[in-house]
Scaffold this motif. Structure first.
Motif, short mmCIF file in Angstrom:
data_model
loop_
_atom_site.label_atom_id
_atom_site.label_comp_id
_atom_site.label_asym_id
_atom_site.label_seq_id
_atom_site.Cartn_x
_atom_site.Cartn_y
_atom_site.Cartn_z
N ARG A 82 37.17 33.88 36.05
CA ARG A 82 35.92 33.56 35.28
C ARG A 82 35.79 34.71 34.10
N GLY A 85 39.44 33.79 31.92
CA GLY A 85 39.50 32.54 31.19
C GLY A 85 40.97 31.92 31.07
N SER A 90 38.72 33.87 27.53
CA SER A 90 37.29 34.09 27.57
C SER A 90 36.83 35.45 27.12
N LEU A 159 27.98 36.04 32.65
CA LEU A 159 29.34 35.54 33.25
C LEU A 159 29.59 35.93 34.85
N GLU A 165 29.78 25.41 41.91
CA GLU A 165 31.06 24.87 41.11
C GLU A 165 30.51 23.44 40.62
N ASP A 168 28.56 24.16 37.40
CA ASP A 168 29.38 25.45 36.73
C ASP A 168 29.93 24.85 35.42
N TYR A 170 30.28 25.97 32.55
CA TYR A 170 31.33 27.00 31.63
C TYR A 170 32.76 26.87 32.54
N LYS A 171 32.58 26.73 33.75
CA LYS A 171 34.21 26.71 34.44
C LYS A 171 34.75 25.47 33.98
N GLN A 174 36.23 25.98 30.68
CA GLN A 174 37.44 26.68 30.75
C GLN A 174 38.75 25.89 31.70
N SER A 197 29.36 29.03 26.41
CA SER A 197 29.23 30.39 26.59
C SER A 197 28.35 31.20 25.48
#
Length: 212
Positions: A82, A85, A90, A159, A165, A168, A170-171, A174, A197
């Protein structure tokens, strides 16, 4: 002839006298100027960039802070992935936006577990005996270094906050970035608006270090 000689002598005396007078006036002028000069120098203001009360000292300071990774509380969460990235981008964005160097250290910081075990205890790898953590290093002017380090800490701590999940986002961003890198992205709806982010900037990326 005698008359001409007298005229010549009179002219010479006049020239000598006027030269002496001018010289005396010149000396007096110099003395007056010399007496005045110290006051002029003393009254001259000091340039702001030389003033001891200048707002910027220009002094560079080196500082390092440590941010612990809660691996004991969340042992199954992929914190390293995480943080890094896709291709380390990231972490590079954190560095580019804070002017700090971010290093992942400790057990689990090297992707290859066998190599990590081999490097453990060797010079420069003493950190592998410690729990997983982050070092944030900066060399910046004294007036801004604490603010930049605090900014980096806040981003990293955000972060490091595990998210389910399914929530998430942000994930998901990515993964979408990784698909774009690999050329396997399938557009669904509108184009990506950018990273969600706290450091939405992909310019000026430098490095992402996890070992060494």
């Amino acid at each position: 002839r005698i008359y001409l000689c007298i005229l010549a002598v009179m002219a010479l005396d006049s020239y000598v006298f006027s030269t002496f007078l001018n010289s005396e006036q010149l000396v007096q002028t110099f003395l007056v100027a010399s007496d005045t000069m110290p006051s002029l120098i003393q009254s001259s203001p000091t340039p702001s960039w030389l003033s001891p009360q200048s707002s910027s000292s220009g002094l560079l300071v080196k500082k390092t802070i440590r941010v612990d990774i809660p691996v004991e509380t969340f042992p199954n969460f992929n914190f390293v992935g995480r943080l890094l990235g896709p291709r380390g981008n990231s972490l590079k964005r954190v560095e580019a936006n804070t002017d700090c160097r971010v290093l992942i250290r400790g057990r689990g910081s090297i992707k290859d577990a066998a190599r990590e075990e081999m490097m453990r205890g060797k010079p420069g790898y003493e950190h592998l005996n410690e729990p997983l953590h982050i070092l944030v290093e900066a060399e910046l002017p004294a007036e801004i270094i604490d603010a930049r380090l605090m900014q980096a800490r806040e981003i990293l701590e955000d972060l490091l906050r595990p998210v389910e999940e399914s929530h998430d986002f942000y994930k998901k961003q990515q993964l979408r970035e990784l698909a774009m890198i690999n050329g396997t992205l399938r557009e669904e709806g509108s184009p990506m608006s950018g990273s969600v982010s706290p450091f939405n900037n992909s310019l000026g990326m430098k490095r992402a270090k996890t070992r060494g």
